[in-house]
Design an enzyme around this catalytic site. Structure first.
Site, PDB file in Angstrom:
ATOM      1  N   THR A 127       0.900  -1.149   0.000  1.00 10.38           N
ATOM      2  CA  THR A 127       0.000   0.000   0.000  1.00 10.38           C
ATOM      3  C   THR A 127       0.925   1.181   0.000  1.00 10.38           C
ATOM      4  O   THR A 127       2.142   1.015  -0.004  1.00 10.38           O
ATOM      5  CB  THR A 127      -0.865  -0.039   1.266  1.00 10.38           C
ATOM      6  OG1 THR A 127      -1.744  -1.144   1.182  1.00 10.38           O
ATOM      7  CG2 THR A 127      -1.700   1.197   1.474  1.00 10.38           C
ATOM      8  N   SER A 185     -10.876  -2.554   6.168  1.00 12.09           N
ATOM      9  CA  SER A 185      -9.483  -2.166   5.926  1.00 12.09           C
ATOM     10  C   SER A 185      -8.749  -1.939   7.246  1.00 12.09           C
ATOM     11  O   SER A 185      -9.366  -1.746   8.298  1.00 12.09           O
ATOM     12  CB  SER A 185      -9.476  -0.871   5.111  1.00 12.09           C
ATOM     13  OG  SER A 185      -8.176  -0.352   5.011  1.00 12.09           O
ATOM     14  N   SER A 186      -7.416  -1.937   7.158  1.00 11.07           N
ATOM     15  CA  SER A 186      -6.587  -1.564   8.303  1.00 11.07           C
ATOM     16  C   SER A 186      -5.920  -0.208   8.111  1.00 11.07           C
ATOM     17  O   SER A 186      -5.141   0.223   8.968  1.00 11.07           O
ATOM     18  CB  SER A 186      -5.470  -2.590   8.506  1.00 11.07           C
ATOM     19  OG  SER A 186      -6.002  -3.833   8.808  1.00 11.07           O
ATOM     20  N   GLY A 228       1.302  -1.566   5.017  1.00 12.64           N
ATOM     21  CA  GLY A 228       1.732  -2.711   5.819  1.00 12.64           C
ATOM     22  C   GLY A 228       0.633  -3.663   6.234  1.00 12.64           C
ATOM     23  O   GLY A 228       0.793  -4.408   7.201  1.00 12.64           O
ATOM     24  N   GLY A 229      -0.510  -3.666   5.517  1.00 11.97           N
ATOM     25  CA  GLY A 229      -1.583  -4.582   5.895  1.00 11.97           C
ATOM     26  C   GLY A 229      -1.987  -4.328   7.335  1.00 11.97           C
ATOM     27  O   GLY A 229      -2.090  -3.197   7.779  1.00 11.97           O
ATOM     28  N   THR A 253      -4.391   2.089  -1.893  1.00 11.26           N
ATOM     29  CA  THR A 253      -3.803   0.774  -2.132  1.00 11.26           C
ATOM     30  C   THR A 253      -4.440   0.041  -3.304  1.00 11.26           C
ATOM     31  O   THR A 253      -5.570   0.339  -3.690  1.00 11.26           O
ATOM     32  CB  THR A 253      -3.959  -0.103  -0.860  1.00 11.26           C
ATOM     33  OG1 THR A 253      -3.262  -1.327  -1.026  1.00 11.26           O
ATOM     34  CG2 THR A 253      -5.421  -0.409  -0.574  1.00 11.26           C
ATOM     35  N   ASP A 255      -9.946  -8.618   0.819  1.00  5.10           N
ATOM     36  CA  ASP A 255     -10.103  -8.145   2.197  1.00  5.10           C
ATOM     37  C   ASP A 255     -11.471  -8.492   2.786  1.00  5.10           C
ATOM     38  O   ASP A 255     -11.716  -8.273   3.967  1.00  5.10           O
ATOM     39  CB  ASP A 255      -9.890  -6.620   2.276  1.00  5.10           C
ATOM     40  CG  ASP A 255      -8.412  -6.255   2.345  1.00  5.10           C
ATOM     41  OD1 ASP A 255      -7.566  -7.168   2.371  1.00  5.10           O
ATOM     42  OD2 ASP A 255      -8.091  -5.049   2.381  1.00  5.10           O
TER      43      ASP A 255
HETATM   44  O1  DON Z   1      -7.023  -2.132   3.324  1.00  8.00           O
HETATM   45  C1  DON Z   1      -6.203  -2.828   3.869  1.00  8.00           C
HETATM   46  O2  DON Z   1      -6.036  -2.867   5.062  1.00  8.00           O
HETATM   47  C2  DON Z   1      -5.286  -3.655   3.012  1.00  8.00           C
HETATM   48  N1  DON Z   1      -5.845  -3.962   1.736  1.00  8.00           N
HETATM   49  C3  DON Z   1      -4.084  -2.858   2.866  1.00  8.00           C
HETATM   50  C4  DON Z   1      -3.089  -3.591   2.162  1.00  8.00           C
HETATM   51  C5  DON Z   1      -1.890  -2.960   2.540  1.00  8.00           C
HETATM   52  O3  DON Z   1      -1.664  -2.254   3.434  1.00  8.00           O
HETATM   53  C6  DON Z   1      -0.906  -3.263   1.800  1.00  8.00           C
HETATM   54  N2  DON Z   1       0.131  -2.455   2.403  1.00  8.00           N
HETATM   55  N3  DON Z   1       1.101  -2.222   2.457  1.00  8.00           N
END
Ligand code: DON
Length: 562
Positions: free
Chosen positions: A371, A442-443, A463-464, A389, A413
């Site tokens: 992201t 989402s995070s 960073g998910g 993202t 997600d």
């Molecule tokens: O929305 C979210 O939380 C995830 N799809 C985000 C993915 C993400 O952060 C990838 N990141 N580095």
């Protein structure tokens, strides 16, 4: 008592052996600052501010530029969130998260009755209806000051005339070559007929330039209607995808409030659902406010333990309660971010002993760490935090033929399917099941902090799920431990996400003694590589100076400002 004394003693020793880079100098600027994961995009954003544009103008120009120069995550085929705090007036957020197409359903990841990971994460069915163009346009319409066309123009030039590929991008494109090979338009756009680009070569994206021109000329209609929409629909129809021109036309970005908390006298503004970021960060801050982190000291095993326990609880609540608020009407957000609720949570934390996460009650689906986040402050101290993202690096890896942009795989997600929660980590809880028009949880946690009515800090990261915890620790590093913006970004990071029940620590960021202490408290500790790519701006009110921390973990990125 003896045990506690030993803990404190070992913690003191541990602090002396930490590898935080004390003394790292932040980037300083007075007029304004833009920090992103692409130097070129940061420069474009700052140029807008230099020309008298505001932070929203800058985020539009920067967002489109990143879609060209940072194709890993910068995008027009994905979605995200903006938290905006104008110097005068109320903070707001813009939600441009992707939505499920009209034919999506909770069972859409089942193949012959069985959950199929590939369909969920790596197929045309994994693509959500994109939100980025609508979101940037909504923010601009409400708060921008420069002509829309002028803001999209620099990205068009970069796509048409090309830009020099950095070492980081060359490596990343080469690493994704096999994935691009599945899709001829992707291979054509991101390689030289199957041979990887080298650093220093020029990447031109003529189809993308044409799509951006339509967006510049027609606004969102240049993406959600007409030629671009028809090209998306064609690609979907030919490959079993669901998105139709009707789905695209129906897409709406949403203006929302912010999650508003306080922490030791600071005001915190975060992103509400459908992101879990604001809730989780504010809840963790509320819990930690009751502990004297400063006295314990940065990096002490005691503080890592307390912070991990706050993280564990926030992630359990995230999985239990959160989803798209337009579908899930019973999200108890006010309770989850209240001080009283945090007091109750704090009482369940034993200062010397790890709690246990109860397995298989609430779990969540996998999220990738690709992201990108940008932080912007303009001359009037309007501030923007935007995280957007494609989900995986390069999203679904599908470039829309003839349109030149990558589609997300954000449908991944959503939870796996009704009742599918199992020991291995599949999730089937209701609040985050796929439905037509629904936003997936989402995070992402773009966050702005103010003090005494003035801007104090802008922070965020990719960073998910680690996003939430990286953002938390940048805030603690500045407010509790007194680090400057660069030190706060450099400092070793930690992560606990309830399940699996373990603390992840960045390797070299924490001493062996500290890890032993955490283990003796009952924690499982895992050392790993870099976590996130935070972009932090701290406003030094006394000197009227913006101080930027650029994350050096990813290969590229930079602050632009003067
Ligand atoms: O929305 C979210 O939380 C995830 N799809 C985000 C993915 C993400 O952060 C990838 N990141 N580095």
């Amino acid at each position: 008592m003896i045990r506690r004394t030993v803990l404190v003693l070992v913690a003191a020793l541990a602090v002396t052996s930490l590898t935080v880079q004390a003394g790292s100098t932040p980037h300083r600027a007075k007029l304004g600052m833009v920090i992103t994961q692409s130097d070129i995009a940061s420069q474009i954003g700052f140029q807008v501010i230099k020309n008298g544009g505001n932070a929203i103008d800058a985020v539009v120009a920067t967002g489109f530029a990143l879609a060209v120069t940072h194709p890993t995550a910068g995008n027009i085929g994905g979605g995200g969130f903006i938290v905006y705090r104008p110097a005068k007036g109320e903070p707001v957020s813009y939600d441009f998260r992707e939505v499920g197409p009209s034919r999506s359903s909770p069972e859409m990841w089942l193949k012959d009755g069985k959950y199929d990971f590939e369909t969920h994460h790596n197929s045309h069915l994994s693509v959500g209806v994109p939100g980025t163009v609508a979101g940037l346009h909504m923010a601009w319409k409400e708060a921008g000051s420069k002509p829309w066309k002028e803001l999209v123009q620099p990205a068009i030039g970069l796509a048409r005339d090309g830009f020099e590929i950095s070492h980081g991008l060359a490596r990343s494109l080469a690493g994704t070559l096999d994935e691009f090979k599945k899709y001829p338009a992707s291979l054509a756009q991101f390689s030289k007929n199957g041979t990887p680009y080298q650093a220093g070569e020029i990447l031109k994206q003529p189809d993308l330039a044409r799509t951006l021109t339509r967006i510049a000329d027609q606004g969102p209609a240049g993406f959600y209607e007409g030629e671009t929409a028809a090209l998306i629909e064609k690609e979907m129809k030919a490959n079993g995808g669901l998105i139709t021109m009707g789905d695209l036309k129906a897409y709406q970005a949403k203006k929302r409030g912010v999650v508003n908390g306080t922490y030791r006298g600071y005001d915190v503004y975060g992103m509400p659902p459908p992101s879990s970021g604001g809730m989780a960060v504010v809840q963790m801050l509320n819990v930690l406010e009751g502990f004297d982190l400063k006295a314990n000291g940065y990096g002490s095993a005691q503080n890592i333990h307390l912070t991990a326990e706050a993280m564990r609880r926030a992630f359990a609540d995230r999985a239990r309660y959160l989803g798209d608020p337009d579908f899930e009407k019973d999200i108890p957000l006010p309770m989850l971010i209240s001080k009283d609720y945090a007091t109750g949570l704090r009482k369940t934390i034993n200062p010397n002993k790890a709690s246990k996460s109860v397995v298989n009650k609430f779990e969540w689906t996998s999220e990738s760490p690709e992201t990108t986040h940008l932080s912007i402050v303009d001359a009037n101290r309007n501030a923007v935090a935007m995280t957007y993202t494609l989900e995986y690096g390069y999203g679904s890896r599908i470039v829309v033929p003839g349109a030149g942009f990558l589609l997300n795989n954000e449908m991944g997600d959503f939870n796996a399917g009704p009742g599918l929660t199992d020991e291995r980590g599949l999730v089937g809880t209701n609040p985050n099941l796929a439905r037509p028009g629904k936003r997936m949880l989402s995070s992402m946690a773009p966050t702005i902090i103010a003090k005494d009515g003035q801007l104090f800090m802008v922070t965020g990261t990719p960073g998910g799920r680690t996003i939430i915890n990286t953002v938390l620790t940048t805030i603690l590093n500045v407010i509790d431990y007194g680090m400057n913006a660069q030190e706060a970004v450099d400092a070793g990071r930690m992560h606990h996400q309830w399940l699996p029940d373990r603390i992840n620590l960045e390797r070299y960021g924490f001493s062996a003694d500290t890890i032993k202490m955490l283990q003796s408290m009952g924690h499982t500790v895992n050392e790993g590589g870099g976590q996130g790519a935070a972009q932090v701006i701290v406003f030094n009110q006394k000197d009227n100076m913006l101080e930027g921390g650029v994350d050096r973990r990813p290969a590229d990125g930079g602050a632009a400002g003067k």
